[in-house]
Design an enzyme around this catalytic site. Sequence first.
Site, PDB file in Angstrom:
ATOM      1  N   ASP A  13       0.857  -1.318   0.021  1.00 51.62           N
ATOM      2  CA  ASP A  13       0.007  -0.052   0.157  1.00 51.62           C
ATOM      3  C   ASP A  13       0.847   1.376   0.007  1.00 51.62           C
ATOM      4  O   ASP A  13       0.315   2.392   0.557  1.00 51.62           O
ATOM      5  CB  ASP A  13      -1.002   0.051   1.372  1.00 51.62           C
ATOM      6  CG  ASP A  13      -1.818  -1.084   1.218  1.00 51.62           C
ATOM      7  OD1 ASP A  13      -2.343  -1.553   0.017  1.00 51.62           O
ATOM      8  OD2 ASP A  13      -2.095  -1.703   2.218  1.00 51.62           O
ATOM      9  N   LYS A  16       1.917   1.861  -5.125  1.00 48.74           N
ATOM     10  CA  LYS A  16       2.416   1.377  -6.584  1.00 48.74           C
ATOM     11  C   LYS A  16       1.500   1.704  -7.511  1.00 48.74           C
ATOM     12  O   LYS A  16       1.761   1.836  -8.966  1.00 48.74           O
ATOM     13  CB  LYS A  16       2.511  -0.102  -6.329  1.00 48.74           C
ATOM     14  CG  LYS A  16       3.412  -0.696  -5.221  1.00 48.74           C
ATOM     15  CD  LYS A  16       3.531  -2.136  -4.952  1.00 48.74           C
ATOM     16  CE  LYS A  16       2.406  -2.697  -4.358  1.00 48.74           C
ATOM     17  NZ  LYS A  16       2.024  -2.066  -3.080  1.00 48.74           N
ATOM     18  N   GLY A  40      -4.721  -4.572  -3.770  1.00 43.31           N
ATOM     19  CA  GLY A  40      -5.585  -3.396  -3.710  1.00 43.31           C
ATOM     20  C   GLY A  40      -4.660  -2.066  -4.135  1.00 43.31           C
ATOM     21  O   GLY A  40      -4.321  -1.640  -3.304  1.00 43.31           O
ATOM     22  N   HIS A  41      -5.110  -1.499  -5.514  1.00 42.60           N
ATOM     23  CA  HIS A  41      -4.475  -0.512  -5.765  1.00 42.60           C
ATOM     24  C   HIS A  41      -5.647   0.641  -6.121  1.00 42.60           C
ATOM     25  O   HIS A  41      -6.370   0.436  -6.700  1.00 42.60           O
ATOM     26  CB  HIS A  41      -3.732  -0.678  -7.058  1.00 42.60           C
ATOM     27  CG  HIS A  41      -2.717  -1.701  -7.007  1.00 42.60           C
ATOM     28  ND1 HIS A  41      -1.961  -1.680  -6.100  1.00 42.60           N
ATOM     29  CD2 HIS A  41      -2.720  -2.759  -7.897  1.00 42.60           C
ATOM     30  CE1 HIS A  41      -1.262  -3.034  -6.387  1.00 42.60           C
ATOM     31  NE2 HIS A  41      -1.523  -3.564  -7.474  1.00 42.60           N
ATOM     32  N   GLN A 223       1.986  -6.340  -3.501  1.00 44.54           N
ATOM     33  CA  GLN A 223       2.423  -6.636  -1.983  1.00 44.54           C
ATOM     34  C   GLN A 223       3.994  -5.865  -1.972  1.00 44.54           C
ATOM     35  O   GLN A 223       3.982  -4.758  -2.817  1.00 44.54           O
ATOM     36  CB  GLN A 223       2.607  -8.054  -1.620  1.00 44.54           C
ATOM     37  CG  GLN A 223       1.212  -8.778  -1.417  1.00 44.54           C
ATOM     38  CD  GLN A 223       0.514  -9.109  -2.748  1.00 44.54           C
ATOM     39  OE1 GLN A 223       1.165  -9.714  -3.638  1.00 44.54           O
ATOM     40  NE2 GLN A 223      -0.604  -8.719  -2.737  1.00 44.54           N
TER      41      GLN A 223
HETATM   42  P1  GDP Z   1      -0.838   0.071  -3.393  1.00 40.42           P
HETATM   43  O1  GDP Z   1      -1.140  -1.179  -3.084  1.00 40.42           O
HETATM   44  O2  GDP Z   1       0.680   0.205  -3.163  1.00 40.42           O
HETATM   45  O3  GDP Z   1      -1.153   0.463  -4.855  1.00 40.42           O
HETATM   46  O4  GDP Z   1      -1.319   1.450  -2.678  1.00 40.42           O
HETATM   47  P2  GDP Z   1      -2.812   1.546  -2.370  1.00 40.42           P
HETATM   48  O5  GDP Z   1      -3.886   2.065  -3.480  1.00 40.42           O
HETATM   49  O6  GDP Z   1      -3.486   0.412  -1.403  1.00 40.42           O
HETATM   50  O7  GDP Z   1      -2.797   2.721  -1.142  1.00 40.42           O
HETATM   51  C1  GDP Z   1      -2.299   4.035  -1.534  1.00 40.42           C
HETATM   52  C2  GDP Z   1      -3.193   5.117  -1.166  1.00 40.42           C
HETATM   53  O8  GDP Z   1      -2.459   6.350  -0.942  1.00 40.42           O
HETATM   54  C3  GDP Z   1      -4.245   5.243  -2.235  1.00 40.42           C
HETATM   55  O9  GDP Z   1      -5.495   5.419  -1.695  1.00 40.42           O
HETATM   56  C4  GDP Z   1      -3.580   6.280  -3.193  1.00 40.42           C
HETATM   57  O10 GDP Z   1      -4.730   7.227  -3.793  1.00 40.42           O
HETATM   58  C5  GDP Z   1      -3.067   7.112  -1.998  1.00 40.42           C
HETATM   59  N1  GDP Z   1      -1.858   7.928  -2.678  1.00 40.42           N
HETATM   60  C6  GDP Z   1      -0.894   7.262  -3.333  1.00 40.42           C
HETATM   61  N2  GDP Z   1       0.087   8.350  -3.398  1.00 40.42           N
HETATM   62  C7  GDP Z   1      -0.145   9.393  -2.583  1.00 40.42           C
HETATM   63  C8  GDP Z   1       0.317  10.557  -2.415  1.00 40.42           C
HETATM   64  O11 GDP Z   1       1.557  10.886  -2.532  1.00 40.42           O
HETATM   65  N3  GDP Z   1      -0.271  11.309  -1.359  1.00 40.42           N
HETATM   66  C9  GDP Z   1      -1.376  10.893  -0.848  1.00 40.42           C
HETATM   67  N4  GDP Z   1      -2.143  11.763  -0.003  1.00 40.42           N
HETATM   68  N5  GDP Z   1      -2.005  10.118  -1.155  1.00 40.42           N
HETATM   69  C10 GDP Z   1      -1.348   9.003  -2.006  1.00 40.42           C
HETATM   70  P1  IMO Z   2      -0.842  -4.211  -2.354  1.00 42.09           P
HETATM   71  O1  IMO Z   2      -0.631  -4.884  -3.515  1.00 42.09           O
HETATM   72  C1  IMO Z   2      -0.864  -4.848   2.352  1.00 42.09           C
HETATM   73  C2  IMO Z   2      -1.229  -9.029   3.407  1.00 42.09           C
HETATM   74  C3  IMO Z   2      -2.142  -9.282   4.399  1.00 42.09           C
HETATM   75  C4  IMO Z   2      -1.702 -10.277   5.399  1.00 42.09           C
HETATM   76  C5  IMO Z   2      -0.500 -11.000   4.642  1.00 42.09           C
HETATM   77  C6  IMO Z   2      -0.867 -12.359   3.877  1.00 42.09           C
HETATM   78  O2  IMO Z   2      -2.154  -3.588  -2.305  1.00 42.09           O
HETATM   79  O3  IMO Z   2       0.250  -3.509  -1.532  1.00 42.09           O
HETATM   80  P2  IMO Z   2      -2.203 -13.203   1.780  1.00 42.09           P
HETATM   81  O4  IMO Z   2      -4.016 -12.969   1.361  1.00 42.09           O
HETATM   82  O5  IMO Z   2      -1.653 -12.452   0.859  1.00 42.09           O
HETATM   83  O6  IMO Z   2      -2.181 -14.512   2.146  1.00 42.09           O
HETATM   84  O7  IMO Z   2      -2.208 -12.324   3.292  1.00 42.09           O
HETATM   85  O8  IMO Z   2      -0.233 -10.121   3.573  1.00 42.09           O
HETATM   86  N1  IMO Z   2      -1.056  -8.350   2.375  1.00 42.09           N
HETATM   87  C7  IMO Z   2      -1.246  -7.076   1.854  1.00 42.09           C
HETATM   88  N2  IMO Z   2      -0.903  -6.012   2.670  1.00 42.09           N
HETATM   89  N3  IMO Z   2      -0.971  -4.644   0.955  1.00 42.09           N
HETATM   90  C8  IMO Z   2      -1.514  -5.736   0.224  1.00 42.09           C
HETATM   91  O9  IMO Z   2      -1.069  -5.777  -1.345  1.00 42.09           O
HETATM   92  C9  IMO Z   2      -1.274  -6.971   0.689  1.00 42.09           C
HETATM   93  N4  IMO Z   2      -1.685  -8.187   0.141  1.00 42.09           N
HETATM   94  C10 IMO Z   2      -1.523  -8.943   1.280  1.00 42.09           C
HETATM   95  O10 IMO Z   2      -2.699  -8.175   5.007  1.00 42.09           O
HETATM   96  O11 IMO Z   2      -1.138  -9.513   6.534  1.00 42.09           O
HETATM   97 MG    MG Z   3      -2.929  -1.818  -1.717  1.00 42.98          MG
END
Ligand code: GDP
Ligand code: IMO
Ligand code: MG
Length: 427
Positions: A13, A16, A40-41, A223
């Site tokens: 998170d 990416k 989850g992106h 991840q």
């Molecule tokens: P990922 O799993 O690495 O793709 O990240 P996620 O989407 O799960 O979580 C990142 C969150 O931060 C998302 O809600 C993005 O919209 C938000 N985000 C990404 N870059 C920035 C930033 O530079 N500033 C802020 N405030 N939010 C950001």
């Molecule tokens: P993105 O791509 C954050 C964590 C789960 C759990 C562990 C194992 O959005 O960064 P799993 O279902 O993969 O067997 O769970 O990994 N986990 C993540 N945490 N971001 C993710 O993906 C994750 N994918 C799995 O919360 O601790």
């Molecule tokens: Mg994510």
Amino acid sequence: MPAIVLLGAQWGDEGKGKATDLLGESVDYVVKYNGGNNAGHTIVIGDEKYALHLLPAGVLTPDVVPVIGNGVVVDLGVLFGEIDGLEARGIDTSRLVVSANAHVITAYHTTVDKVGERFLGDAKIGTTGRGIGPAYADKMSRIGVRVQDLFDEKILRQKVEGALEQKNQLLVKAYNRKALSVDAAVEELLGYTDRLRPMVADTSLLLAGALDAGKVVLLEGGQATMLDVDHGTYPFVTSSNPTAGGACTGSGIPPTRLDRVVAIVKAYTTRVGAGPFPTELVDADGERLREQGVEFGTTTGRPRRCGWYDAVIARYAARINGVTDFVLTKLDVLTGFEKIPVCVGYRINGSTYDEMPMTQTEFHHAEPVYEDLPGWDEDISAARSLEDLPKNARRYVEAVESMTSVPVSVIGVGPGRDASIVVRALV
Ligand code: GDP
Ligand code: IMO
Ligand code: MG
């Protein structure tokens, strides 16, 4: 050429999805190489917000070819649900290519994931419950079902029978559950065959041809480094290799063809699920990071655990992945803190460490050693160059760089596609 890896440096998170989307127009192929719909992106484009789980984030960019690589585990119901959802919003997903060698997540994997977690009790991992671990376990045990198996009904039935023979013993005898039906599992999978067939290809061959033709291939990790089954905080990890090595095995692109490894690192740290987290804050500052950063899971909606930036982890990620560039995200979230502690080392049983300790037992006992950096109050969300940042925000970026000896090439100052400072182009 070139092939660029984009991966997470912490526990996921990091942003990416946004980073992939930002590169979108400079890229020809975006390949997801590991994980499944545990990812989850969240991607914000203008007033539109997209949550992607299984499709590579590149799917949102017109003309990019999104590829689901051999290293991914695919839940076909989720795949088609996500495709339908995007199509309904006017996104063209017709270029999607899926590896014939990718493994399939079936209903029995999801069941075993959930039941297994329940039986672990306090020792549970806190998985996303999407069947990821059991699907990779079947792959490694050589009883998995691959995408290509859906095109040979006899083989498919044999494989499902083999996989269920073992799982039904476990479900009935150990977990006191009903046995799962082979017919139902086979029928469900066969129901996807016609729709899936035109998307399936030998993706490593496709990508080799693309690189030969001078196309830009982005390998997008799900991840992150600390969730890597080999290099992360085992057993509190996912069941794949999100690190740079996984980009090669999960796509079929050899290491000698990789040009750049870009790691996404948040300006503080978050983690979802169980496991050690030295800089975790369980106080008002942690709550404030969660609120200002909107730190709630894209996949499960769980509140993310929040803490200060950990330079030991960033250095570790730089080393394990051979990082050439950092993208520092969510710097804007730190606005308003008077001072910002950054973890520069750990104290463990009276000794100081500036590298990850060798054992999990030590890591579980790691106490962060903090260095305080001065904060800033100015809103930085409109900054588009380093000069637009207040002095202390620039100093924070410089500190991150000097602690890892890796340049920060992009800085995120907001969720939107445009809310970024590009110091050095990534493509
Ligand atoms: P990922 O799993 O690495 O793709 O990240 P996620 O989407 O799960 O979580 C990142 C969150 O931060 C998302 O809600 C993005 O919209 C938000 N985000 C990404 N870059 C920035 C930033 O530079 N500033 C802020 N405030 N939010 C950001
Ligand atoms: P993105 O791509 C954050 C964590 C789960 C759990 C562990 C194992 O959005 O960064 P799993 O279902 O993969 O067997 O769970 O990994 N986990 C993540 N945490 N971001 C993710 O993906 C994750 N994918 C799995 O919360 O601790
Ligand atoms: Mg994510």
